[in-house]
Write a protein that holds these residues in place. Sequence first.
Motif, PDB file in Angstrom:
ATOM      1  N   ALA A   1       0.846  -1.197   0.000  1.00 14.52           N
ATOM      2  CA  ALA A   1       0.000   0.000   0.000  1.00 14.52           C
ATOM      3  C   ALA A   1       0.883   1.249   0.000  1.00 14.52           C
ATOM      4  O   ALA A   1       1.946   1.271   0.615  1.00 14.52           O
ATOM      5  N   LYS A   2       0.415   2.294  -0.690  1.00 16.46           N
ATOM      6  CA  LYS A   2       1.203   3.531  -0.807  1.00 16.46           C
ATOM      7  C   LYS A   2       0.326   4.744  -0.541  1.00 16.46           C
ATOM      8  O   LYS A   2      -0.864   4.750  -0.877  1.00 16.46           O
ATOM      9  N   PHE A   3       0.934   5.768   0.040  1.00 17.43           N
ATOM     10  CA  PHE A   3       0.262   7.047   0.235  1.00 17.43           C
ATOM     11  C   PHE A   3       0.297   7.824  -1.080  1.00 17.43           C
ATOM     12  O   PHE A   3       1.303   7.772  -1.793  1.00 17.43           O
ATOM     13  N   PRO A   4      -0.802   8.521  -1.437  1.00 22.52           N
ATOM     14  CA  PRO A   4      -0.788   9.305  -2.685  1.00 22.52           C
ATOM     15  C   PRO A   4       0.370  10.302  -2.692  1.00 22.52           C
ATOM     16  O   PRO A   4       0.501  11.119  -1.794  1.00 22.52           O
ATOM     17  N   GLY A   5       1.224  10.210  -3.692  1.00 19.24           N
ATOM     18  CA  GLY A   5       2.395  11.080  -3.762  1.00 19.24           C
ATOM     19  C   GLY A   5       3.651  10.409  -3.267  1.00 19.24           C
ATOM     20  O   GLY A   5       4.738  10.992  -3.356  1.00 19.24           O
ATOM     21  N   GLY A   6       3.537   9.199  -2.721  1.00 19.66           N
ATOM     22  CA  GLY A   6       4.718   8.476  -2.287  1.00 19.66           C
ATOM     23  C   GLY A   6       5.064   8.706  -0.829  1.00 19.66           C
ATOM     24  O   GLY A   6       4.389   9.428  -0.088  1.00 19.66           O
ATOM     25  N   SER A   7       6.186   8.102  -0.398  1.00 17.78           N
ATOM     26  CA  SER A   7       6.619   8.189   0.998  1.00 17.78           C
ATOM     27  C   SER A   7       6.992   9.609   1.393  1.00 17.78           C
ATOM     28  O   SER A   7       6.831  10.016   2.541  1.00 17.78           O
ATOM     29  N   GLY A   8       7.504  10.383   0.434  1.00 16.71           N
ATOM     30  CA  GLY A   8       7.854  11.769   0.749  1.00 16.71           C
ATOM     31  C   GLY A   8       6.632  12.601   1.121  1.00 16.71           C
ATOM     32  O   GLY A   8       6.672  13.407   2.057  1.00 16.71           O
ATOM     33  N   ALA A   9       5.527  12.404   0.401  1.00 17.78           N
ATOM     34  CA  ALA A   9       4.290  13.131   0.720  1.00 17.78           C
ATOM     35  C   ALA A   9       3.736  12.692   2.065  1.00 17.78           C
ATOM     36  O   ALA A   9       3.202  13.511   2.829  1.00 17.78           O
ATOM     37  N   TRP A  10       3.853  11.402   2.391  1.00 16.21           N
ATOM     38  CA  TRP A  10       3.377  10.913   3.693  1.00 16.21           C
ATOM     39  C   TRP A  10       4.206  11.511   4.833  1.00 16.21           C
ATOM     40  O   TRP A  10       3.677  11.897   5.883  1.00 16.21           O
ATOM     41  N   THR A  11       5.516  11.610   4.642  1.00 18.54           N
ATOM     42  CA  THR A  11       6.381  12.222   5.655  1.00 18.54           C
ATOM     43  C   THR A  11       6.015  13.683   5.873  1.00 18.54           C
ATOM     44  O   THR A  11       5.939  14.159   7.012  1.00 18.54           O
ATOM     45  N   LYS A  12       5.760  14.416   4.784  1.00 20.88           N
ATOM     46  CA  LYS A  12       5.368  15.822   4.926  1.00 20.88           C
ATOM     47  C   LYS A  12       4.041  15.962   5.651  1.00 20.88           C
ATOM     48  O   LYS A  12       3.850  16.873   6.468  1.00 20.88           O
ATOM     49  N   TYR A  13       3.109  15.061   5.355  1.00 21.78           N
ATOM     50  CA  TYR A  13       1.805  15.111   6.041  1.00 21.78           C
ATOM     51  C   TYR A  13       1.980  14.952   7.546  1.00 21.78           C
ATOM     52  O   TYR A  13       1.388  15.699   8.335  1.00 21.78           O
ATOM     53  N   LEU A  14       2.790  13.988   7.960  1.00 22.54           N
ATOM     54  CA  LEU A  14       2.997  13.759   9.389  1.00 22.54           C
ATOM     55  C   LEU A  14       3.705  14.937  10.048  1.00 22.54           C
ATOM     56  O   LEU A  14       3.318  15.381  11.135  1.00 22.54           O
ATOM     57  N   GLU A  15       4.740  15.465   9.397  1.00 19.07           N
ATOM     58  CA  GLU A  15       5.498  16.565   9.992  1.00 19.07           C
ATOM     59  C   GLU A  15       4.654  17.833  10.117  1.00 19.07           C
ATOM     60  O   GLU A  15       4.834  18.615  11.055  1.00 19.07           O
ATOM     61  N   ARG A  16       3.724  18.042   9.185  1.00 22.39           N
ATOM     62  CA  ARG A  16       2.891  19.248   9.236  1.00 22.39           C
ATOM     63  C   ARG A  16       1.780  19.142  10.270  1.00 22.39           C
ATOM     64  O   ARG A  16       1.352  20.148  10.843  1.00 22.39           O
ATOM     65  N   ASN A  17       1.313  17.933  10.540  1.00 23.30           N
ATOM     66  CA  ASN A  17       0.156  17.764  11.420  1.00 23.30           C
ATOM     67  C   ASN A  17       0.511  17.347  12.833  1.00 23.30           C
ATOM     68  O   ASN A  17      -0.290  17.530  13.750  1.00 23.30           O
ATOM     69  N   LEU A  18       1.689  16.776  13.040  1.00 21.86           N
ATOM     70  CA  LEU A  18       2.094  16.393  14.396  1.00 21.86           C
ATOM     71  C   LEU A  18       2.517  17.615  15.193  1.00 21.86           C
ATOM     72  O   LEU A  18       3.210  18.502  14.684  1.00 21.86           O
ATOM     73  N   ASN A  19       2.100  17.674  16.441  1.00 23.79           N
ATOM     74  CA  ASN A  19       2.493  18.757  17.346  1.00 23.79           C
ATOM     75  C   ASN A  19       3.791  18.354  18.034  1.00 23.79           C
ATOM     76  O   ASN A  19       3.800  17.527  18.949  1.00 23.79           O
ATOM     77  N   SER A  20       4.899  18.942  17.601  1.00 25.27           N
ATOM     78  CA  SER A  20       6.201  18.550  18.144  1.00 25.27           C
ATOM     79  C   SER A  20       6.405  18.993  19.581  1.00 25.27           C
ATOM     80  O   SER A  20       7.301  18.497  20.264  1.00 25.27           O
ATOM     81  N   ASN A  21       5.577  19.914  20.071  1.00 27.27           N
ATOM     82  CA  ASN A  21       5.741  20.415  21.442  1.00 27.27           C
ATOM     83  C   ASN A  21       5.005  19.567  22.471  1.00 27.27           C
ATOM     84  O   ASN A  21       5.023  19.902  23.665  1.00 27.27           O
TER      85      ASN A  21
END
Length: 277
Positions: A179-199
């Motif tokens: 199974a793949k995320f639309p746009g590939g692994s790079g797009a999935w990584t960006k989605y997580l980094e933008r939505n995760l609260n690092s604090n």
Amino acid sequence: MDINKILTADILDLIFEGRNKEYGAYDLRKTYKKRLIISVTSMLAICLLVFLGSVLAKYVVPEKQTQILVEDVSLADVKQDEKKPEPPPPPPPPKVEPPKVEITKFTPPKIVKDEEVKPDEKPPEQDKLDDTKIGTINQEGEKSDVIAPPVEQSTGQVEAPKAQVEDYDKEFKTVQIEAKFPGGSGAWTKYLERNLNSNVPVDNGAPPANYTVIVSFLVDKNGNISEVQALNDPGYGTKEEAVRVIKKGPAWTPAVQNGRNVIYRQKQSITFQVSEG
């Protein structure tokens, strides 16, 4: 009041002329400017102290910095509880061949001329039949009263193994196309980094360290995400934050096995890095 003092007198003295100046209203109005200056000066001094304290705190106590690392996890990377190997089954007992019994082939009698009788079709002599068993073949062996089992003759044909029917409704851990995320692994990584609260770990009092959460989830035949669960919990709210973001993720491209969409188990590693500023 003397008429010569009116021009130089304070307005309060004119207002309270002939009144009781000891009542308090006179004194409050008389010292108003002095009290106003003191209060404003005190407020400015307190604000200055707070500002200087916050500036000095940045140099004395550095702020914690956080960073998120997203890594792909294969099923082989996650250590499951190791099962103890089962002991091997005992060896089968040795096969004992039954003793061969002497058998004389029985030939049905036919009335033909002597010259037409073939050598292998001659009936056995009567005295030989007394010491052997009658069967469908000729076989050398021991003379015994035990009835010899019939000998099966192989046809030489081997049956092909039956084809196993694949269950495409089960959960697959290994597939031909993952199974793949639309746009590939790079797009999935960006989605997580933008939505995760690092604090999140810092807000929950986490000391400087790395906090890695491994999340497991299913991607069904339509690409929808379900059964999101964390396989470990480093604490400080990191598990809940990782599960929250993956649960609300968009649909994936489903996995494929033998040309069919199947249910696939996906795993994701998310690391919250907390360091001194």
